[in-house]
Scaffold this active site. Structure first.
Site, mmCIF file in Angstrom:
data_model
loop_
_atom_site.group_PDB
_atom_site.id
_atom_site.type_symbol
_atom_site.label_atom_id
_atom_site.label_comp_id
_atom_site.label_asym_id
_atom_site.label_seq_id
_atom_site.Cartn_x
_atom_site.Cartn_y
_atom_site.Cartn_z
ATOM 1 N N ASP A 298 -2.816 1.899 -7.814
ATOM 2 C CA ASP A 298 -4.054 1.132 -8.156
ATOM 3 C C ASP A 298 -5.105 1.809 -9.078
ATOM 4 O O ASP A 298 -5.606 2.801 -8.742
ATOM 5 C CB ASP A 298 -4.830 1.218 -6.594
ATOM 6 C CG ASP A 298 -6.017 0.373 -6.693
ATOM 7 O OD1 ASP A 298 -6.771 0.382 -7.705
ATOM 8 O OD2 ASP A 298 -6.643 -0.026 -5.495
ATOM 9 N N LYS B 143 -11.712 -3.894 -12.570
ATOM 10 C CA LYS B 143 -13.174 -3.293 -12.844
ATOM 11 C C LYS B 143 -13.545 -3.460 -14.485
ATOM 12 O O LYS B 143 -13.884 -4.416 -14.875
ATOM 13 C CB LYS B 143 -13.074 -1.819 -12.498
ATOM 14 C CG LYS B 143 -13.442 -1.834 -10.951
ATOM 15 C CD LYS B 143 -14.100 -0.906 -10.385
ATOM 16 C CE LYS B 143 -14.742 -0.803 -8.967
ATOM 17 N NZ LYS B 143 -13.800 -0.590 -7.798
ATOM 18 N N PHE C 123 -9.360 3.558 -1.137
ATOM 19 C CA PHE C 123 -10.168 2.170 -1.180
ATOM 20 C C PHE C 123 -9.155 1.280 -1.789
ATOM 21 O O PHE C 123 -9.053 1.596 -3.024
ATOM 22 C CB PHE C 123 -11.358 2.411 -1.592
ATOM 23 C CG PHE C 123 -12.224 1.247 -1.632
ATOM 24 C CD1 PHE C 123 -12.824 0.863 -0.523
ATOM 25 C CD2 PHE C 123 -12.260 0.465 -2.791
ATOM 26 C CE1 PHE C 123 -13.796 -0.400 -0.517
ATOM 27 C CE2 PHE C 123 -13.004 -0.815 -2.670
ATOM 28 C CZ PHE C 123 -13.700 -1.263 -1.729
HETATM 29 C C1 LIG Z 1 -13.373 -1.183 -6.811
HETATM 30 C C2 LIG Z 1 -11.739 -0.973 -6.467
HETATM 31 C C3 LIG Z 1 -11.177 -2.037 -5.731
HETATM 32 C C4 LIG Z 1 -11.670 -3.409 -5.528
HETATM 33 O O1 LIG Z 1 -12.121 -4.293 -6.438
HETATM 34 P P1 LIG Z 1 -13.123 -5.506 -6.385
HETATM 35 O O2 LIG Z 1 -12.983 -5.953 -7.605
HETATM 36 O O3 LIG Z 1 -14.293 -4.862 -6.009
HETATM 37 O O4 LIG Z 1 -12.252 -6.450 -5.213
HETATM 38 C C5 LIG Z 1 -9.838 -1.850 -5.385
HETATM 39 N N1 LIG Z 1 -9.343 -0.531 -5.533
HETATM 40 C C6 LIG Z 1 -10.008 0.388 -6.153
HETATM 41 C C7 LIG Z 1 -9.486 1.669 -6.498
HETATM 42 C C8 LIG Z 1 -11.261 0.099 -6.566
HETATM 43 O O5 LIG Z 1 -12.220 1.324 -7.252
#
Ligand SMILES: *Cc1c(COP(=O)(O)O)cnc(C)c1O
Length: 408
Positions: free
Chosen positions: A228, A257, A140
């Protein structure tokens, strides 16, 4: 769900908010530490933490003070000028991870978009136009069109096709498939992009050894490694960054986050090898806003001063052992995945939603993923008293979910 209907704005929300979320029918009006309060006066222990965002809990006094001071001094400037909080935060971020430079945006998806653009430009400059980015099944990476293409989940992506091309998902843990994709001359790859723990698809941990092998493959085939850390960063897994547990250094790391303790902020950190963006290549009006950056500086200070990453590791280990023990007491806990305070309770029965609903009645916020996983991503400041409350509440919620299930 009817018994959960609450007074106040929730009843009117459907008329004015797009239906992009199936929201829990509660309206939250304030928060402090690990607790939030609803508009009808209930106090809930928050084990979701705004989806791994509220690392220091709700309204941490040092975050509030830093943001308030900055609000009264200077709220916004654009990125045509320097601000002290942004430069200072970049220095702290680099110091916490690896040598490099930072671009600030406002969210996780925007951080990943930035990383993708860096990888694309790097491919043009250094790899004769290679542009494919290899990601993993179950990944994701966000909800913009490019990050949806990186995510590769048909459920999220299908309504919006065509998505940008140049992304391929490979099976997790399969080094042979990854090597074949990196060696593919028809579709030359500029980068591999992974989450150390796949949070959204159920808290699935990538082995440290697998991460080291990916690093080695990227080196061998001259591709960038993008990690990420949007969900796993800021001390949640027991170290400031999850990839540090594997002893690797990425070429690019994305963060969002928890970085600003609840204010919107995202960042891309690029090591020297990947530092290819030049003036005009990328931008963001609000990115690295001084208020968010001042809050983030306070978050880093508290995390370091109070050794919170290590505390999160210890707290997570206690919770995990006790959650596993629920399985031994006849409750349908098959396994507990994750590290530190990013935990996925894998259920033996498809009762995740029922369990989350029962947990709400017990005074807990927990997050169901799919049919059989309960995700916990609580504030990292959670104490032993709250851990105890969490365990008692989850045990009761599981028992009630099982009792109400036709399979029981
Ligand atoms: C939440 C998340 C995203 C996206 O972040 P947003 O601030 O919602 O755009 C991307 N990668 C990972 C691993 C995430 O947990």
């Amino acid at each position: 769900m009817a018994e959960l209907a609450r007074p106040g704005v929730a009843a009117e929300a459907d008329q004015v908010l797009m239906s992009t979320y199936s929201r829990v029918p509660v309206t939250l009006v304030r928060g402090s530490g690990c607790y939030v309060e609803t508009d009808d006066g209930r106090r809930l222990l928050d084990l979701v933490g705004g989806i791994a965002v509220n690392v220091l809990g709700h309204c941490h006094p040092e975050v509030v003070a830093a943001a308030t001071t900055q609000l009264q001094r200077l709220i916004h400037t654009s990125n045509l000028y320097f601000t002290e909080p942004q430069v200072n935060l970049a220095a702290v971020l680099v110091e916490s991870a690896f040598p490099g430079r930072v671009f600030f945006g406002n969210s996780g998806a925007e951080a990943n978009e930035g990383a993708i653009k860096v990888a694309r430009k790097w491919g043009q400059l250094r790899r004769q136009g290679a542009y494919h980015i290899l990601t993993l099944e179950g990944a994701f990476h966000g909800r913009t069109l490019a990050t949806l293409a990186a995510t590769g989940n048909d459920h999220y992506g299908d309504p919006f096709r065509p998505l940008p091309e140049g992304f391929r998902q490979l099976p997790k843990g399969d080094l042979g498939a990854m090597e074949a994709a990196l060696a593919d001359r028809e579709r030359p790859a500029t980068a591999v992009m992974v989450e150390p723990i796949q949070g959204e698809s159920g808290v699935l941990v990538l082995d440290d050894d697998y991460l080291r092998q990916l690093r080695a493959l990227c080196d061998r085939y001259q591709a960038l490694l993008i990690v990420d850390e949007i969900q796993t960063g800021m001390g949640r897994t027991g170290t400031m960054w999850a990839h540090q547990q594997a002893g690797i250094t990425p070429d690019i790391m994305t963060v969002a986050k928890g970085i600003a303790g609840g204010l919107p902020l995202g960042a891309v950190l690029v090591g020297e090898r990947a530092d290819v963006l030049a003036p005009g290549d990328h931008g963001s009006t609000f990115g690295g806003n001084p208020v968010a950056c001042a809050a983030a500086l306070a978050v880093f200070q508290v995390l370091e001063r109070e050794a919170i990453p290590a505390r999160a590791g210890a707290s997570g280990a206690r919770l995990r052992a006790q959650l596993l023990a629920l399985g031994g007491r006849g409750l349908p806990v098959a396994e507990v995945r994750g590290r530190g305070l990013l935990l996925g309770i894998g259920l033996e029965l498809p009762l995740a939603r029922e369990t989350a609903r029962a947990a709400l009645d017990e005074g807990l916020l927990v997050n169901p993923i799919g049919t059989s996983t309960i995700r916990l991503a609580p504030p990292l400041i959670i104490g032993e008293d709250e851990e105890e409350l969490a365990l008692v509440g989850i045990e009761r919620a599981l028992s009630r979910a099982v009792a109400g299930s036709p399979d029981a």
